[in-house]
Write a protein that holds these residues in place. Structure first.
Motif, short mmCIF file in Angstrom:
data_model
loop_
_atom_site.label_atom_id
_atom_site.label_comp_id
_atom_site.label_asym_id
_atom_site.label_seq_id
_atom_site.Cartn_x
_atom_site.Cartn_y
_atom_site.Cartn_z
N THR A 56 40.91 36.54 46.79
CA THR A 56 41.02 35.19 47.35
C THR A 56 42.49 34.79 47.39
O THR A 56 43.29 35.22 46.54
N PRO A 57 42.89 33.95 48.36
CA PRO A 57 44.31 33.58 48.50
C PRO A 57 44.89 32.89 47.27
O PRO A 57 46.08 33.05 46.98
N ALA A 58 44.06 32.14 46.53
CA ALA A 58 44.59 31.38 45.39
C ALA A 58 44.58 32.18 44.09
O ALA A 58 45.09 31.71 43.07
N GLY A 59 43.99 33.36 44.12
CA GLY A 59 43.88 34.16 42.90
C GLY A 59 45.21 34.76 42.45
O GLY A 59 46.13 34.96 43.24
N GLN A 60 45.26 35.03 41.16
CA GLN A 60 46.51 35.59 40.59
C GLN A 60 46.17 36.49 39.41
O GLN A 60 45.15 36.32 38.74
N VAL A 61 47.05 37.45 39.17
CA VAL A 61 46.92 38.34 38.01
C VAL A 61 48.19 38.22 37.19
O VAL A 61 49.31 38.23 37.73
N GLY A 74 37.64 35.07 34.93
CA GLY A 74 38.47 36.17 35.39
C GLY A 74 38.46 37.32 34.40
O GLY A 74 38.33 37.12 33.19
N VAL A 75 38.58 38.55 34.90
CA VAL A 75 38.57 39.73 34.04
C VAL A 75 39.76 39.70 33.09
O VAL A 75 40.89 39.37 33.48
N HIS A 76 39.51 40.04 31.83
CA HIS A 76 40.56 40.10 30.81
C HIS A 76 40.47 41.47 30.15
O HIS A 76 39.44 41.83 29.56
N ALA A 77 41.54 42.27 30.27
CA ALA A 77 41.55 43.61 29.69
C ALA A 77 42.73 43.74 28.74
O ALA A 77 43.82 43.20 29.00
N LEU A 78 42.52 44.46 27.62
CA LEU A 78 43.55 44.63 26.60
C LEU A 78 43.64 46.11 26.25
O LEU A 78 42.64 46.74 25.91
N TRP A 97 45.93 42.47 30.72
CA TRP A 97 45.65 42.16 32.14
C TRP A 97 44.73 40.95 32.17
O TRP A 97 43.66 40.96 31.59
N ARG A 98 45.16 39.89 32.86
CA ARG A 98 44.34 38.68 32.91
C ARG A 98 44.31 38.14 34.33
O ARG A 98 45.36 37.90 34.94
N GLU A 99 43.09 37.95 34.86
CA GLU A 99 42.91 37.42 36.21
C GLU A 99 42.54 35.94 36.14
O GLU A 99 41.88 35.49 35.19
N SER A 100 42.95 35.20 37.18
CA SER A 100 42.62 33.77 37.25
C SER A 100 42.58 33.33 38.71
O SER A 100 43.20 33.95 39.57
N GLY A 101 41.86 32.24 38.95
CA GLY A 101 41.83 31.66 40.30
C GLY A 101 40.94 32.37 41.29
O GLY A 101 40.96 32.07 42.48
N GLY A 102 40.15 33.32 40.82
CA GLY A 102 39.28 34.06 41.74
C GLY A 102 37.84 33.63 41.62
O GLY A 102 37.52 32.63 40.94
N PRO A 103 36.93 34.35 42.24
CA PRO A 103 35.50 34.00 42.16
C PRO A 103 34.98 34.25 40.75
O PRO A 103 35.61 34.95 39.95
N ALA A 104 33.84 33.65 40.45
CA ALA A 104 33.22 33.84 39.13
C ALA A 104 32.93 35.31 38.89
O ALA A 104 32.50 36.03 39.79
#
Length: 549
Positions: free
Chosen positions: A326-331, A388-392, A347-354
């Protein structure tokens, strides 16, 4: 006089020994580091009880000598004396405090310096020589005071007085010091010759290593190109298979990008930032969509290749289903070192779809969750948070190298934005152009032909040999050409010469990449690094002929 004749004969014999020393070491350089052999040679010229050798921090002792720790102290003391000169003393205590503790083994020395920086020495030791000195009068006799002031008793003032001299050796004579200077000149000549030979050998070894690495890189890139070509050329029209081919092709390309990065420095450590930038460049137009936070970190080759696949899968999944879709999403991708030296990467995603956990665990998920634990002995944890997906990930410190420069990571080979993926295919770039492709591998040639066709070429002619390419140029002059440099046991430079005569724009392609070394008349020509991709071919053609109006 007899004494003078003996001195002349002694110094002549010492010169003969110096010649023997030079000849022997010339045939066997290891003798220079053999204190037993050196001791036998040198003590024939200069009497000594032991010999110590100190070269480049390495040491060797023979005969009666101080212990190693004391020898180190002596070398440090010698470094405070005049450089480039033989130093002789019958009392080591002049340069080393508490020399009495080893005076029984070495009380005097003659040091022959054989370099300047660092200071290297051959040291001859002499044992303590305890002896009595007879004085005419006791220097410690007290002064007596009489009616006429201070005076010494005439009868007792010059009475014989004996003093015991310790921690001294037999002094080195002026003749022995002159002989040592002759030996020093010989040893320095040997050391300099050996240093020149060692330097030449290192340069030859380095050149051979670079040649082997370049050849290996060339073969690996060609193999990757061949595999990609086989996969793409084998796909049927079925859309599901086409999607599968695209996924596999992307993974191979991720490995190819990682290989290019770690071979830029002869299979050495490569920056994590460059890996992230390369993957982002392949999928994201706006560089601000993937934010990185962390100091410069270099990964060793094995870890770099592993993380290339992991980051590729993370970016691919995010681009399909996560915040990058999505245009507003960010990593946000951040990392830091733990007190034990390990690398923690988040790694942390935000602003995307559920987000929800996948119902089926595919191969991409397996790569993300198991590569770091299995290949690197680290840990990986993925949390499918609805926001958003969160990976460590935790990568053990043994897979890291210290950055070569704190000024920042070097520039990458994939600048953003680039013509090609992820932008829409510039299918009019080669509109109206007749393209000549010279490539000696059929599968790779078919792949390159497919890329040229997708870029809008009117016609594409392929050739595998120099003669075939020259015949095609004569029969149907192309408007642009791409030449594989290595064609079996020949090169494409004769073709390049002909194209240059006709003012036809062309570029080279090779698995050697930037290590390719074209002849002087073709230096500065554009070079596409294999394996071929739509992105790197389009970018090179954009620089060569520009985009159509």
């Amino acid at each position: 006089s007899r004494e003078r004749k003996e001195t002349v004969e002694y110094e002549r014999r010492a010169r003969d020994i110096s010649d023997q020393l030079l000849g022997a070491v010339a045939s066997d350089e290891t003798l220079l580091k053999d204190p037993d052999w050196l001791g036998d040679i040198l003590t024939n010229a200069i009497q000594a009880d032991g010999v110590g050798v100190w070269i480049g921090g390495n040491h060797a002792l023979s005969g009666v000598t101080p212990k190693l720790d004391d020898f180190r102290r002596i070398v440090r003391g010698l470094n405070t004396t005049a450089a480039g000169k033989v130093y002789a003393t019958d009392h080591i205590g002049d340069i080393v405090p508490d020399a009495k503790t080893f005076a029984a083994q070495a009380a005097g020395l003659l040091a022959i310096p054989i370099s300047r920086t660092p200071r290297d020495y051959v040291v001859l030791f002499r044992k303590e020589l305890i002896h009595s000195v007879r004085w005419a009068g006791d220097p410690h006799k007290p002064v007596e005071y009489g009616p006429n002031g201070p005076r010494l008793s005439p009868r007792e003032s010059f009475a014989e007085w004996k003093e015991l001299v310790e921690a001294h050796s037999q002094p080195f004579t002026a003749s022995e010091i002159r002989v040592a200077e002759t030996l020093r000149a010989t040893l320095i000549e040997v050391v300099l010759r050996l240093a020149d030979e060692a330097s030449a050998e290192r340069q030859q070894a380095s050149a051979r290593q670079e040649l082997l690495i370049a050849e290996l890189n060339h073969r690996v890139r060609n193999i990757l190109g061949l595999i990609r070509g086989l996969i793409r050329q084998s796909q049927p029209a079925d859309s599901d298979v086409a999607d599968f081919v695209k996924v596999v092709d992307g993974r191979i390309h991720a490995l190819a990008r990682a290989h290019n990065q770690i071979t830029d420095d002869h299979w050495g450590p490569a920056p994590l930032q460059a890996l992230i930038d390369a993957e982002a460049a392949a999928f994201v137009d706006d560089r601000d969509r993937i934010v990185t936070q962390g100091e410069a970190v270099f990964l060793n080759p094995n870890a770099y290749s592993t993380m290339a696949l992991v980051v590729h899968e993370l970016v691919t999944n995010s681009n399909k289903y996560g915040s990058l879709s999505t245009p507003a999403g960010q990593v946000t991708m951040g990392w830091h070192r733990t007190p034990s030296g390990d690398l923690v990467l988040e790694w942390r995603e935000s602003g995307g779809p559920a987000v929800s956990a996948p119902k089926r665990k595919g191969f991409g998920t397996t790569i993300i969750q198991r590569s770091v634990p299995y290949d690197l002995g680290g840990t990986a944890k993925v949390d499918y948070d609805p926001k958003g997906v969160h990976a460590l990930f935790c990568i053990p410190g043994r897979h890291l190298s210290e950055p070569r420069s704190v000024a920042g990571s070097p520039s990458i080979k994939y600048p953003r934005p680039a013509v090609g993926h992820p932008q829409p295919t510039p299918n009019a770039m080669l509109k109206g152009h007749d393209v000549l492709l010279v490539e000696d591998s059929l599968i790779i040639a078919l792949d390159a032909e497919d890329i040229a066709t997708r870029l809008g070429a009117a016609t594409v002619t392929t050739a595998a040999t120099v003669e075939g390419a020259l015949d095609n140029i004569a029969a149907n002059r192309p408007t642009v050409a791409m030449l594989d440099i290595n064609l079996g046991d020949r090169t494409s430079y004769p073709i390049a010469d002909r194209l240059a005569e006709l003012n036809i724009p062309f570029l080279f392609a090779t698995g050697y990449g930037e290590q390719a070394n074209p002849p002087m008349e073709h230096r500065g020509r554009l070079i596409v690094q294999k394996p071929y991709t739509l992105e790197n071919v389009a970018r090179a053609l954009d620089s060569l002929i520009g985009l159509p109006e």
